[in-house]
Design an enzyme around this catalytic site. Structure first.
Site: not given
Ligand SMILES: Nc1ncnc2c1ncn2[C@@H]1O[C@H](COP(=O)(O)OP(=O)(O)O)[C@@H](O)[C@H]1O
Ligand SMILES: O=P(O)(O)OC[C@H]1O[C@](O)(COP(=O)(O)O)[C@@H](O)[C@@H]1O
Ligand SMILES: [Mg+2]
Length: 327
Positions: A15, A76, A107, A132, A134, A176
């Site tokens: 995000g 993503r 994360d 977030d 987090d 989230r």
């Molecule tokens: N277990 C995993 N293995 C490989 N890539 C991952 C894994 N988990 C997350 N990613 C990569 O990181 C991207 C971002 O993770 P996401 O949880 O959507 O956002 P954020 O980094 O903000 O928490 C995912 O779309 C994916 O490409």
């Molecule tokens: O923009 P999207 O894909 O709807 O994602 C929404 C999510 O992204 C966030 O704004 C940020 O989450 P991440 O930083 O883990 O991507 C969450 O609070 C929310 O649930």
């Molecule tokens: Mg996250």
């Protein structure tokens, strides 16, 4: 013998968060300052797999410090979750002569970064960019301060109409899996209650809070609801409250993605600047598989493993303060 990087790539993933541009700028400018080549990767991990890289210089990042979003765009990526996708990403990096990577994200992004770094022995450092807040290993993530300020601006406006009509508003904020935005916004907006993943508030407790407010002649009330709370969907919560208090005028507002936009606050710009420089300097002293963060005003590097698996705890003192002040 430690091999230090000569060409650093930077990407934003997950995000988007206000301040990501400021972090990219800090990475690019500090890499140039230390005489290193630097490339931007478009569309997060998708861009690694597609090879959408562009070499940047210090002027490439002018006029972005004050803009929300990320000019490198974010994504993503399902493909990066597969070994084939990551292999393609590695081949593209090697072909471009890139020998280190800075990932600005949350994360999920660091989970991917850790796997990639281990698979290909590739040097990677993370910068916490998520609204977030987090992540373990930093007191604040880039974007959190701006998002909470935006939330507050909206809740203040809702308060005006709530008080003019003696209404109870349920306001949903993002988060989230975490209630950092919810709790901070609740305190700053003087909300009656906060419902978030970290507190297991029951309907009985909510009813009591609303009854107490009535007894104390508090006629307009705000309840902040984190998206990822355990009690339920905000509309279900509103239905429960309407059934219990049929005389109350109860409304729901979902703030949604507007919390992710806008010009970053001073706090986020400074944090992003600090962490962008810390990421490059970390690479240059051989740090790997770590996230640069700030704790107690000190830059620290936390292994991805810990940043991802250890929970960033809500400060119980804030919950206590909120209880006292909503009397
Ligand atoms: N277990 C995993 N293995 C490989 N890539 C991952 C894994 N988990 C997350 N990613 C990569 O990181 C991207 C971002 O993770 P996401 O949880 O959507 O956002 P954020 O980094 O903000 O928490 C995912 O779309 C994916 O490409
Ligand atoms: O923009 P999207 O894909 O709807 O994602 C929404 C999510 O992204 C966030 O704004 C940020 O989450 P991440 O930083 O883990 O991507 C969450 O609070 C929310 O649930
Ligand atoms: Mg996250």
């Amino acid at each position: 013998m430690l091999k230090l990087p000569s060409h650093i790539a930077v990407l934003t993933s997950g995000g988007d968060a206000p301040g990501m541009n400021a972090a990219i700028r800090a990475v690019v400018r500090s890499a140039v300052y230390y005489g290193k080549k630097v490339s931007g990767v478009y569309n997060g991990y998708e861009g690694l797999i597609d090879g959408t890289f562009e070499e940047l210089d210090s002027r490439s990042v002018k006029y972005i410090l004050n803009h929300g979003g990320t000019f490198l765009k974010s994504a993503r990526s399902q493909r990066f979750r597969t070994p084939e996708g990551r292999k393609q990403a590695h081949e593209n990096l090697v072909k471009a002569g890139i020998d280190a990577l800075i990932v600005i994200g949350g994360d999920g992004s660091f989970t991917g970064a850790k796997i990639f770094s281990e698979e290909f022995d590739f040097q990677v450092i993370g910068v916490p960019g998520t609204i977030d807040n987090d992540l373990y290993g930093t007191d604040f993530t880039i974007g959190f301060d701006t998002a909470t300020n935006t939330a507050i601006e909206c809740i203040d406006k809702i308060r005006d109409t709530a008080s003019s009509h003696d209404r109870l508003f349920l306001v949903e904020v993002m988060g989230r899996d975490s209630g950092f935005i919810a709790l901070r916004s609740a305190i700053a907006a003087g909300a009656l209650e906060v419902i978030m993943p970290e507190n297991s508030i029951t309907y009985d407790q909510l009813y009591q809070a609303i009854e107490r407010a009535g007894q104390n002649k508090k006629f307009s009330n705000i309840i902040v609801v984190a998206e990822g709370n355990k009690l339920g969907n905000i509309f279900e919560i509103a239905d429960h409250l309407k059934a219990k208090f049929p005389h109350l005028d109860i409304k729901v507002t979902i703030l949604g993605h507007l919390q992710r936009g806008g010009s970053p606050t001073v706090f986020d710009r400074v944090l992003a600047s600090k962490l962008g420089v810390a990421a490059v300097e970390g690479l240059l002293i051989g740090r790997n598989k770590v996230m640069a963060g700030v704790m107690h005003n000190q830059v620290i590097y936390t292994p991805f493993e810990e940043a991802i698996t250890r929970r960033a705890y809500i400060n119980p003192e804030l919950i206590r303060i909120n209880k006292i002040l909503t009397i």
